[in-house]
Each structure stands twice: as C-alpha cells, then as structure tokens.
Design an enzyme around this catalytic site. Sequence first.
Site, mmCIF file in Angstrom:
data_model
loop_
_atom_site.group_PDB
_atom_site.id
_atom_site.type_symbol
_atom_site.label_atom_id
_atom_site.label_comp_id
_atom_site.label_asym_id
_atom_site.label_seq_id
_atom_site.Cartn_x
_atom_site.Cartn_y
_atom_site.Cartn_z
ATOM 1 N N THR A 175 0.884 -1.261 0.029
ATOM 2 C CA THR A 175 0.030 0.000 0.244
ATOM 3 C C THR A 175 0.952 1.370 0.037
ATOM 4 O O THR A 175 2.173 1.132 0.403
ATOM 5 C CB THR A 175 -0.710 0.034 1.158
ATOM 6 O OG1 THR A 175 -1.577 -1.068 1.377
ATOM 7 C CG2 THR A 175 -1.557 1.267 1.424
ATOM 8 N N ARG B 58 -13.291 -8.196 -1.806
ATOM 9 C CA ARG B 58 -12.319 -8.184 -0.626
ATOM 10 C C ARG B 58 -11.987 -6.537 -0.320
ATOM 11 O O ARG B 58 -11.396 -6.094 -1.205
ATOM 12 C CB ARG B 58 -11.357 -9.032 -0.621
ATOM 13 C CG ARG B 58 -10.516 -8.895 0.737
ATOM 14 C CD ARG B 58 -9.149 -7.694 0.539
ATOM 15 N NE ARG B 58 -8.147 -7.974 1.716
ATOM 16 C CZ ARG B 58 -6.889 -7.194 2.059
ATOM 17 N NH1 ARG B 58 -6.970 -6.248 0.889
ATOM 18 N NH2 ARG B 58 -6.307 -7.095 2.853
ATOM 19 N N ASP C 216 -7.657 -2.476 4.847
ATOM 20 C CA ASP C 216 -7.612 -1.597 6.078
ATOM 21 C C ASP C 216 -7.639 -0.023 5.206
ATOM 22 O O ASP C 216 -8.094 0.869 5.933
ATOM 23 C CB ASP C 216 -6.474 -1.506 6.798
ATOM 24 C CG ASP C 216 -5.264 -1.593 6.090
ATOM 25 O OD1 ASP C 216 -5.211 -2.151 5.029
ATOM 26 O OD2 ASP C 216 -4.198 -1.246 6.904
ATOM 27 N N THR D 185 0.610 -0.140 6.257
ATOM 28 C CA THR D 185 0.436 -0.931 5.309
ATOM 29 C C THR D 185 1.032 -2.327 5.710
ATOM 30 O O THR D 185 1.232 -2.339 6.706
ATOM 31 C CB THR D 185 1.925 -0.531 4.300
ATOM 32 O OG1 THR D 185 3.119 -0.598 5.372
ATOM 33 C CG2 THR D 185 1.913 0.891 3.813
ATOM 34 N N GLY E 252 -3.945 -5.880 5.559
ATOM 35 C CA GLY E 252 -5.071 -4.831 6.123
ATOM 36 C C GLY E 252 -6.015 -5.613 7.150
ATOM 37 O O GLY E 252 -6.247 -5.134 8.255
#
Length: 314
Positions: free
Chosen positions: A175, A203, A206, A226, A229
């Site tokens: 991320t 899906r 976070d 990161t 999640g």
Amino acid sequence: MEIPIPPSKGPLVVASENGRRGALAAMELLRRGGSALDAAELACQVTEDDPQEHTVGYGGIPNALGQVQLDASLMDGRDLRVGAVAGVEGYGNAIRLARKVMEELPHVLLVGSGAARFAAEMGFRPQDQRTLPALDRWRQRFDELGLHLGEAELRHLVQRLTTPLHLEDRVEQGTVNFLVRDGQGNLASGVSTSGLGWKYPGRVGDSPLIGAGNYCDNRYGAAACTGMGEMAIRVSTARSLVLYLKMGMDLIAAGLECLRELERLEQVPGRYMNIVAMTPDGHHAGFSTVSGKRYLYFDAEMEEPALAPRMTLV
Ligand code: GLY
C-alpha cells in the site's frame, strides 16, 4: 531500540518506503504553499500512476479472478473530513475519487459499482488498470503453486494464493501511505492500494477504512498502515495510535502499544503490519510487526527524502 529522529519544522511528508516519488511531488507543492490535503492527494496520485509499483493503482496485482480493484482514503486533520472508495474497478486514481466523495457527497465511503458510477458522473475516464508485468506476476503465482482457476471453489484457491508458504514467500500486500503537515501546521493523510494480491473479489482491506488503515487529527497526529489489512482492521490500528496520543502517550509509546495489540493476533509467516505516524509538532516514527522494514520522511530543509528503520517490539 532506535533513537527517535528529532522533530521536523515546517512542511513534512512521512510515507511508506515506496512513497519516494509521491513525497517529492508533495514537497514541491508544499514549498509553493500548497495544503496538506492537496499534497497527500497528489502524492498518492503520483504513486498510483507508477506502473512499476505493483501494490498501488495502475499496474497493481489483480485479485484471484485477474481484476484490479482499488481502495483509497483521504483524511483532513483540520475538521476530520473523510473520503474513501473501495473495490473500484475500471477506473484509476482512486485517491482522486476519494477526494470527490469527500467534497461532492454527504457520505464518506463508496464501494464497487456505486464507486464506478460516481467516477463516471465525476467525469473520470474508464481505464483498465492491468499491465502485462502485473498479469505475468499474477499468473506466475498460480504456476508456482500448481493451481488453475476453476479447478476448485474460489475461496479455496484464495486461501492458497494469499497465504505465504514461508517467511520469504512474496504475496503482495503493500500500500502507499502519506502523512503530511503543511506550512500552516495542518495535517492530512492519504492511503492508496490495489489491495492484497489474489484477494477474493470484493475483499476490502484497511486502506479505505478510516480508523483501521488511516487516521488524522490536527490536534494529536496522524497514522497510516501498510501490510496485511485484516490485521489493522481487527485492532483499529490507525485510530488507536492517534487515540493513545490523545490520552497522553508519546509517539513511540503509542506506536509500540499498537504493535502489542497486533501481536495478540495469530502470526502467519510472511504477513506483517507496518505503521507510520507523526505528531503535530513534527515528531515522526515508523513501526512494524517484523524487523528490517523502513519508512520515509522528507522535510522542507532536506534535499532528498530519507529512509529510517521502523521500530519493532523486540
Ligand atoms: N494494506 C492493504 C490491504 O490489506 O489491502
């Protein structure tokens, strides 16, 4: 334990290690007097547009069916305004769409077909987010594991595809995070991702969930995550860190307390959670459930972004 880096004065960008290009763009904007919110959005956008970055935006590793579904969120520390999107398919620059949600709707989070509809309404041009290298990597994992789409129910394939076989097994779960303070002292945070590679369609991780992967409040600080999640969602990592700051912990104590909460979850080799955090007075730090991870920081007095080690519990 690492020695904390002295606080930065003036504009500051704190990011995950893959945030170098975005941090450079953000600092250029901040040096011209731009706002933290604009800089956080721009930094995410630059990362999303980079086809070499296989965990964010264009060129992200697809889900189990070979579709790229993007998640992003943006938070304004001045007034806690938020915009987020999840499972966006067929459009790029999820962070720009998140900003539009913040500004054009009485909502904070749009998902799936609603987010795509909104993108069209906002004048976004449809764009396939898949690249050949990302599709090659996607296929390669099926080959490595001797799996084929359609041979079993998708949930069983996803279980195998997304579970690292050992510590070094690379299942893309990255991320990009940007925490930004501008010349006025305002904070903003941006997070963008293509999510866990080979995830089950639909899906959501976070990154678009305020409180889990992203949180920002001018009064106390900002935090973003990161990694896997599901871990940050289960213990509300980003909001917890900022709440610990509010309750009087210092930055290091707050981050380590988040790691202790994450440590209570079952540990899977190769899965991890990273956190970056900053306070309004310019302290910053990174944390990780595993050793060897780094984060990036860049203040207005530096010529280049620098990397620093993330703290761990051991
Ligand atoms: N941290 C990104 C994700 O789990 O989707």
